[in-house]
Design an enzyme around this catalytic site. Sequence first.
Site, short mmCIF file in Angstrom:
data_model
loop_
_atom_site.label_atom_id
_atom_site.label_comp_id
_atom_site.label_asym_id
_atom_site.label_seq_id
_atom_site.Cartn_x
_atom_site.Cartn_y
_atom_site.Cartn_z
N GLY A 64 2.05 -8.46 -4.05
CA GLY A 64 0.87 -7.74 -3.68
C GLY A 64 1.11 -6.71 -2.96
O GLY A 64 2.19 -6.10 -2.57
N GLU A 65 -0.04 -5.95 -2.15
CA GLU A 65 0.29 -4.77 -1.37
C GLU A 65 -0.31 -5.11 -0.16
O GLU A 65 -1.51 -5.40 -0.01
CB GLU A 65 -0.34 -3.51 -1.97
CG GLU A 65 -0.05 -2.10 -1.39
CD GLU A 65 1.13 -1.55 -1.82
OE1 GLU A 65 1.83 -0.61 -1.03
OE2 GLU A 65 1.63 -1.96 -2.84
N GLY B 214 -0.49 -4.26 4.31
CA GLY B 214 -1.22 -3.25 5.15
C GLY B 214 0.17 -2.10 5.31
O GLY B 214 -0.28 -0.82 5.54
N PHE B 215 1.41 -2.42 4.87
CA PHE B 215 2.47 -1.47 5.33
C PHE B 215 3.31 -1.54 4.07
O PHE B 215 4.42 -0.94 4.34
CB PHE B 215 3.32 -2.16 6.40
CG PHE B 215 2.52 -2.23 7.68
CD1 PHE B 215 2.20 -0.92 8.59
CD2 PHE B 215 1.89 -3.27 8.40
CE1 PHE B 215 1.32 -0.98 9.73
CE2 PHE B 215 1.00 -3.15 9.54
CZ PHE B 215 0.85 -1.95 10.25
N GLY B 216 2.82 -1.90 3.06
CA GLY B 216 3.84 -1.71 1.88
C GLY B 216 3.65 -2.99 0.99
O GLY B 216 3.19 -3.95 1.36
N PRO B 217 4.31 -2.76 -0.21
CA PRO B 217 4.25 -3.91 -1.09
C PRO B 217 5.21 -5.24 -0.66
O PRO B 217 6.18 -5.16 -0.07
CB PRO B 217 4.93 -3.26 -2.53
CG PRO B 217 5.64 -2.17 -1.82
CD PRO B 217 5.04 -1.74 -0.57
N VAL B 218 4.89 -6.36 -1.31
CA VAL B 218 5.55 -7.58 -1.35
C VAL B 218 6.20 -8.06 -2.64
O VAL B 218 5.34 -8.11 -3.67
CB VAL B 218 4.69 -8.69 -0.57
CG1 VAL B 218 5.64 -9.98 -0.28
CG2 VAL B 218 3.92 -8.03 0.70
N LYS C 246 8.80 -8.61 1.84
CA LYS C 246 8.07 -7.66 2.61
C LYS C 246 8.67 -5.99 2.55
O LYS C 246 9.52 -5.84 3.42
CB LYS C 246 7.13 -7.87 3.59
CG LYS C 246 6.10 -6.85 4.47
CD LYS C 246 5.49 -7.42 5.50
CE LYS C 246 4.73 -6.35 6.28
NZ LYS C 246 4.05 -6.85 7.46
N ASP D 115 -5.50 -10.01 12.84
CA ASP D 115 -6.01 -9.74 11.50
C ASP D 115 -6.12 -11.16 10.70
O ASP D 115 -5.66 -11.31 9.70
CB ASP D 115 -5.14 -8.67 10.83
CG ASP D 115 -5.92 -8.14 9.66
OD1 ASP D 115 -7.11 -8.26 9.48
OD2 ASP D 115 -5.19 -7.47 8.65
#
EC number: 2.7.11.1
Length: 1032
Positions: free
Chosen positions: A701-702, A704-708, A722, A818
């Site tokens: 997935g993507e 808030g700060f980049g893909p995983v 991450k 969050d």
Amino acid sequence: MTRIRRSPCLLLLIIWFMCIAGSVQVVQSQNQTGATTHPDEARALNSIFAAWKIQAPREWNISGELCSGAAIDASVLDSNPAYNPLIKCDCSFQNSTICRITNIKVYAIDVVGPIPPELWTLTYLTNLNLGQNVLTGSLPPAIGNLTRMQWMTFGINALSGPVPKEIGLLTDLRLLGISSNNFSGSIPDEIGRCTKLQQMYIDSSGLSGRIPLSFANLVQLEQAWIADLEVTDQIPDFIGDWTKLTTLRIIGTGLSGPIPSSFSNLTSLTELRLGDISSGSSSLDFIKDMKSLSVLVLRNNNLTGTIPSTIGEHSSLRQVDLSFNKLHGPIPASLFNLSQLTHLFLGNNTLNGSFPTQKTQSLRNVDVSYNDLSGSLPSWVSLPSLKLNLVANNFTLEGLDNRVLPGLNCLQKNFPCNRGKGIYSDFSINCGGPEKRSVTGALFEREDEDFGPASFFVSAGQRWAASSVGLFAGSSNNIYIATSQSQFVNTLDSELFQSARLSASSVRYYGLGLENGGYTVTLQFAEIQILGSTSTTWKGLGRRRFDIYVQGRLVEKDFDVRRTAGDSTVRAVQRVYKANVSENHLEVHLFWAGKGTCCIPIQGAYGPLISAVSATPDFTPTVANKPPSKGKNRTGTIVGVIVGVGLLSILAGVVMFTIRKRRKRYTDDEELLGMDVKPYIFTYSELKSATQDFDPSNKLGEGGFGPVYKGNLNDGRVVAVKLLSVGSRQGKGQFVAEIVAISSVLHRNLVKLYGCCFEGEHRMLVYEYLPNGSLDQALFGDKTLHLDWSTRYEICLGVARGLVYLHEEASVRIVHRDVKASNILLDSRLVPQISDFGLAKLYDDKKTHISTRVAGTIGYLAPEYAMRGHLTEKTDVYAFGVVALELVSGRPNSDENLEEEKKYLLEWAWNLHEKSRDIELIDDKLTDFNMEEAKRMIGIALLCTQTSHALRPPMSRVVAMLSGDVEIGDVTSKPGYVSDWRFDDTTGSSLSGFQIKDTTGYSMSLVAPGSEISPRDSDFKPMLGSKINEGR
């Protein structure tokens, strides 16, 4: 001697005279005064008994007259178990024509339901005993009507709500018992007006706050139990003025030390139990003049200094427990010469010197484990019927008969057996039970030794060991193994849970000679001693809580087996943890910190309980996993050792070279190297290989700060990597802060950080991979999981517990900022773990933060944070409330495809609540659910989302409400939802500069990240030193 021959006629004549005499006595009991029960009180008592579905026995209800028979017979005492229920009457009123009810006993007969209001009209009551039932509801202010009351107990019930301040009107009160209930709120100051109190039992009552200053007036107290309470502040100095005390228990509270010097005034004490004092050091000087003591328990109190030799002057001592402190110096010989001492616990200190060479015959149970004692053992250790725990010391064992204390050589300091040479790769133990083979084929070895109060055990082959200490308070029959014939509903290994090891203080299990590497540690539990609280008996009102450590790391605090099992006693509980073995030794420690009830269903029903322990490797073992053969091929052994040492030397050189090279590579990253908690550092090449060069097929997935990405490490672990993108706004400072934050908080409901990569421009975090994805995928995704009601409720409870840890229990307090369904991940057993601390902020207790950069997700943002940047832990409470509604309803917090009134979940929930139609929120896909739990979750969600952050409960209270320990308060204000957001989808959007309008019409413009105030000055600045609005 002349014998009298008894004829049948003579016997009949004797029997007849006895019957006549008995009849005369009954008539006298009934009619000796001619008085009758006051009609108002008769009606009241009949109403009370009708409501409780109990009847007045004939013994005191002769011919329908309540105040007759045993009720007016002075020879029938309240304590007589043959008379229950029982009333007592005073028939001296109005020229001895009217009787008033003065005593009521309805004790331990499982009465269920609220206390009828008629009880508070019986104003002549002096004695009220309603203990050990299942009474519910609250105590009303009308309790203040009972101004003649002297002895009153509601102990062991399910009463809730605050204790009314009107209790202070009972100024003639001698005994007050409210222990083991579900009360809430603070301890009433007004109790301090009851200056005649002699006995006060408020343990496990649910009350919190501080011990009121007004308690300084209670100088007549003889017994005081203040245990298992969330009270704060230091131990009050005025307790030292309660000089008539004979029994004092202060255990498992939040009170801090030091122990006041005024305690030296308590010279009448025969039993003193102080435990689990959180901070502040004390010496043993204050006990010097307590010469009447028979029980001295000062466990886990930060005691420092030495044990004074004058302790031998306390000749009445039968039990001494000074374990889990910081005492040093030698053990006084005088302690072992006390003629009445039977139990002595000195474990987990830093005592040194040798073991006393003599002891009295009475001393049969001794624990000195985890100290620095040395020298040879005295001859008396071989005496029969002794219970000794000498684990983790430096004793010289040469010449000791192998039949005496077998295996002790393995459990001395540093646990030397097989240390430095791994020969095993797993172990499995059936705690408290016989050998069992699981359905998977694993052999759980027997562990059914009679440990008693102090003991240890080493298995044949030295694969594993166990150590246990502790004496159950108040129990005449100390039992350390629980058994059951129950069949457990959620396991194929039901027999494994039909026995359990019990401990009154501390029990440890050790894996010995394990091959070094990562392990999965599995602990199995089933509550087979305390009944489920849904039962209609007081025996189901107990609460067991203890802490769990794996390799010295706290993994569960206040763990409650039954609560975790959904309040079921036929449901097994499994806990899985990761542990690293680096010195061939693994330790699992279960520790009682004074929490939970003490005496339900029997005296001494508390402390750790465990059914099974096992450990399996997370790597491919290279050892035979069986005991080494003895006496064979000695030459081969010698050669093997030499070769091994050589290879280890080479390997050590390579490792040192690599470490130095890596350290050199990172010398410019001072922030990372300067951290107090350093996670494992992965190389970029390791992670590149694990993710197959970050192949798109491994992308999870993507964020808030980049893909995983999903990755497979060389040691077999599956991880989530991450990868922080180049365009990420998360700078080096925030990256370091995130590592520190995640590394310092460890909880089963928080995602686990394995390590990080900080190499050149590459910045990554490596987490445990959780196979069931996120909660939003499970509830709303294309491939939804089937989450039944009990699973959803457990997820909600787990998320709440994770937030409690972040807000209140972690060494650094964290506001997540969050919390949302996509940041809640599910493991293989659907246990929730809160993820993504990239937006988290560290803060000190009682601090707050105003930030012009708001980070979070639309639909979960609390209004005060979205509009004013006002951030407290109540921001997370609000978001949790939204998640709870999503769990109940099975839908996201907004859905543009629904009709207008249902588009926004929180708004729809409030509209239904106003119309008393809350249950329409419940997911239609749930065909079988607990209606009471569903209503509870909805009520809690609405409490959490109220407009005013001050009205939202802290997460610890949310957990208590979800667990049913406290009642849910009324929702007093409309939820703080913000309407007219300008967006298309709220389920995944992060906040980034847009117009909002709240329900009051207030409008403002939020600053986009980095647009006006630099991240260095605002968002990335830790909240240390700023002020928190919300007090705890």
